[in-house]
Design a protein around this motif. Sequence first.
Motif, PDB file in Angstrom:
ATOM      1  N   UNK A 446     -22.381 -15.172  32.461  1.00 15.32           N
ATOM      2  CA  UNK A 446     -23.558 -14.910  31.642  1.00 15.32           C
ATOM      3  C   UNK A 446     -23.170 -14.798  30.171  1.00 15.32           C
ATOM      4  N   UNK A 447     -23.933 -15.437  29.314  1.00 15.98           N
ATOM      5  CA  UNK A 447     -23.733 -15.304  27.868  1.00 15.98           C
ATOM      6  C   UNK A 447     -25.064 -14.941  27.224  1.00 15.98           C
ATOM      7  N   UNK A 448     -24.995 -14.514  25.972  1.00 16.47           N
ATOM      8  CA  UNK A 448     -26.204 -14.263  25.200  1.00 16.47           C
ATOM      9  C   UNK A 448     -26.633 -15.596  24.590  1.00 16.47           C
ATOM     10  N   UNK A 449     -27.732 -16.127  25.056  1.00 15.72           N
ATOM     11  CA  UNK A 449     -28.204 -17.421  24.574  1.00 15.72           C
ATOM     12  C   UNK A 449     -28.903 -17.264  23.236  1.00 15.72           C
ATOM     13  N   UNK A 450     -28.751 -18.259  22.363  1.00 13.86           N
ATOM     14  CA  UNK A 450     -29.372 -18.186  21.037  1.00 13.86           C
ATOM     15  C   UNK A 450     -29.674 -19.579  20.517  1.00 13.86           C
ATOM     16  N   UNK A 451     -30.672 -19.645  19.664  1.00  9.37           N
ATOM     17  CA  UNK A 451     -31.021 -20.880  18.963  1.00  9.37           C
ATOM     18  C   UNK A 451     -30.421 -20.860  17.569  1.00  9.37           C
ATOM     19  N   UNK A 452     -30.142 -22.045  17.064  1.00 11.35           N
ATOM     20  CA  UNK A 452     -29.607 -22.144  15.716  1.00 11.35           C
ATOM     21  C   UNK A 452     -30.092 -23.410  15.045  1.00 11.35           C
ATOM     22  N   UNK A 453     -29.658 -23.620  13.802  1.00 10.61           N
ATOM     23  CA  UNK A 453     -29.998 -24.854  13.091  1.00 10.61           C
ATOM     24  C   UNK A 453     -28.716 -25.536  12.632  1.00 10.61           C
ATOM     25  N   UNK A 454     -28.781 -26.859  12.586  1.00  8.82           N
ATOM     26  CA  UNK A 454     -27.640 -27.680  12.213  1.00  8.82           C
ATOM     27  C   UNK A 454     -28.145 -28.852  11.380  1.00  8.82           C
ATOM     28  N   UNK A 455     -27.308 -29.375  10.483  1.00 14.62           N
ATOM     29  CA  UNK A 455     -27.684 -30.544   9.706  1.00 14.62           C
ATOM     30  C   UNK A 455     -27.029 -30.547   8.341  1.00 14.62           C
ATOM     31  N   UNK A 456     -27.094 -31.690   7.654  1.00 15.87           N
ATOM     32  CA  UNK A 456     -26.457 -31.752   6.340  1.00 15.87           C
ATOM     33  C   UNK A 456     -27.221 -30.951   5.294  1.00 15.87           C
ATOM     34  N   UNK A 457     -28.427 -30.479   5.640  1.00 15.00           N
ATOM     35  CA  UNK A 457     -29.156 -29.589   4.732  1.00 15.00           C
ATOM     36  C   UNK A 457     -28.644 -28.164   4.807  1.00 15.00           C
ATOM     37  N   UNK A 458     -27.882 -27.825   5.862  1.00 17.47           N
ATOM     38  CA  UNK A 458     -27.371 -26.465   6.043  1.00 17.47           C
ATOM     39  C   UNK A 458     -25.958 -26.350   5.487  1.00 17.47           C
ATOM     40  N   UNK A 459     -25.482 -25.141   5.226  1.00 16.28           N
ATOM     41  CA  UNK A 459     -24.125 -24.966   4.707  1.00 16.28           C
ATOM     42  C   UNK A 459     -23.045 -25.539   5.633  1.00 16.28           C
ATOM     43  N   UNK A 460     -23.267 -25.550   6.950  1.00 16.34           N
ATOM     44  CA  UNK A 460     -22.238 -26.044   7.879  1.00 16.34           C
ATOM     45  C   UNK A 460     -22.263 -27.556   8.058  1.00 16.34           C
ATOM     46  N   UNK A 461     -23.340 -28.213   7.599  1.00 17.86           N
ATOM     47  CA  UNK A 461     -23.456 -29.651   7.787  1.00 17.86           C
ATOM     48  C   UNK A 461     -23.614 -30.011   9.256  1.00 17.86           C
ATOM     49  N   UNK A 462     -23.141 -31.209   9.613  1.00 15.65           N
ATOM     50  CA  UNK A 462     -23.194 -31.664  11.000  1.00 15.65           C
ATOM     51  C   UNK A 462     -21.893 -31.344  11.742  1.00 15.65           C
ATOM     52  N   UNK A 463     -21.099 -30.470  11.170  1.00 19.76           N
ATOM     53  CA  UNK A 463     -19.793 -30.129  11.729  1.00 19.76           C
ATOM     54  C   UNK A 463     -19.947 -29.464  13.090  1.00 19.76           C
ATOM     55  N   UNK A 464     -19.272 -30.020  14.104  1.00 20.03           N
ATOM     56  CA  UNK A 464     -19.339 -29.457  15.460  1.00 20.03           C
ATOM     57  C   UNK A 464     -18.306 -28.349  15.672  1.00 20.03           C
ATOM     58  N   UNK A 465     -17.357 -28.212  14.750  1.00 18.81           N
ATOM     59  CA  UNK A 465     -16.274 -27.240  14.941  1.00 18.81           C
ATOM     60  C   UNK A 465     -16.730 -25.815  14.702  1.00 18.81           C
ATOM     61  N   UNK A 466     -17.749 -25.615  13.871  1.00 15.04           N
ATOM     62  CA  UNK A 466     -18.217 -24.267  13.562  1.00 15.04           C
ATOM     63  C   UNK A 466     -19.585 -24.037  14.193  1.00 15.04           C
TER      64      UNK A 466
END
Length: 548
Positions: A446-466
């Motif tokens: 069991x984990x704590x499920x969560x939603x997030x946002x991803x994309x080049x508009x965000x600080x993390x970009x499309x990076x899958x590592x973070x």
Amino acid sequence: MIHPAKQILLWLFFCLILTACSSVDPDVKRTRIDEFLNYQAQLNKFNGTVLIAQGDKILLTKGYGYRNVENNVPHDTSSVFQIYSITKTFTSTLIFKLIEQKKLSLTDPLNKFYPAFPNGDKITIEHLLTHTSGINDDSDPNAPPTEAYRVARFGSNTPHFAPGEGWSYCNGGYQLLGYIIQKVAGMSYEQAIRKNIFQPLGMSHSGFDYTALSRPEKSTAYRVFTNNNKQIAVLYDSAGPFSAGAIYATTGDLYKYYRSFRTHQIIGARSQEMAFAPSKTNDGYGYGWQLKKETMQPTVVSHSGGAAGFRSNFAMIPGEGICIIILNNHENANPEYLTGKILEILHDKPVELVPEVTLKPADLEKCEGAFYFTKPRQMMAYTSVVDGRLAIDVDGQGKMILVAKDANTFIQDEAHAELRFTKEAEGVYTALEVDQGVFQKMGGTRIESAWGIIGDATPKGWDEASPDLKLTEQKQPPGLWFIENVVLKKGEWKFRRDNSWNTNFGDNEPDKMLDANGRNIQVEGGVYDITLDLTDETKPRYTIIRKN
């Protein structure tokens, strides 16, 4: 000592006698199939009509559930359904008919019809039929579904592989076949199918423009179908799927279509043998037909069809005179699974209906949650309560109802799986064990499920590592997620669940209504508050408010 050849003959004779002695009476088979389908209907895993024949005699033809729930109209054998990709078998049959008429050849290159199509000298009719062309049929969902657009777009896309060197299911390839039929036959695709297949076989209840169909036998399409929630699906205009999925039909009409393969009324034996043969790169798909071959069993020749509001399957074993037609007007059903179970009954194998235990809400709540698996691959399983039963969604593939054996053990027969929840702590189970018998055993945490946002508009970009930028869920009402004061650059972004593309949302219109696997959301640079509203899971939506 008995000669080896005579031993073989005696063994074969014994098997024939054993088979004859063990053959189940047709009335018993009919009852068993009816019980099985009623059981599936009670679980909301089937709602439609079936026609089942063995030895070229109809064993069962019947409706289950409702053609239209709102008006309390039950299904019967006259119900009409959109059959989607079963249409591909009609396209294939007509192609072979044109080949028999010397108007086409399997080796005809695509550039014979579209001279400017890239690599068109190497892509053949055979490649289009067998999904081995390598054509990438990605297209803009808002573009007009025209021949000119599709030919230009498919030709400009980067191919998946060189022609004949791989396999990739390609609706676009079958749409191109439809356009080629029009050129060769000198009439529209619809007219060609009617003239060469529907009319000779007397398929008077079949057609193309389902959205415009006004007959009382028309089945309402449901995208959500639970005891407490039924939502009507938005259907495609027939020009969209075209020769890859535009046909509607009844079980009775499809049985006439099946009979044509027994009598070779539309295409000859040699053409049929080729159509039912596997492609060079995929043993499970032929020339417009899905093929399933198991050890010591005859090949099942079939095609399924599924998209908005419908799930169907058309299957046959020509050598045994077996035909199974399953038409269903919601998105919960797995008609290939139903077909497999019906075949087991037809072949005198026992099919167990698991006795269901009714659980209290408190027992079900202990099992609800998100479980992370690392073997045999990384995946997520989400459990929730639907209609007083536990349901599971694996990697965003959709919720499937589980049958409870006891308070922490459940059956998911479609996956041949038994699920056991273990390690109770703080009122919930923290581990999930899945046993698929000889297939595999695996365990999730069991984990704590969560939603997030991803994309080049965000600080993390499309990076899958973070990790994605995480949203927070409000306590009340559940299903409302938000992130405040997030700095976005001009660019694109999407919602994802648990840092995985298996469950993601974009916005196709854009209209602030979210679409599964939808298009990236465009944004200008600024500081924003973003809300993801999943309070109604069937109608996900979002807000994005700029603060500066």
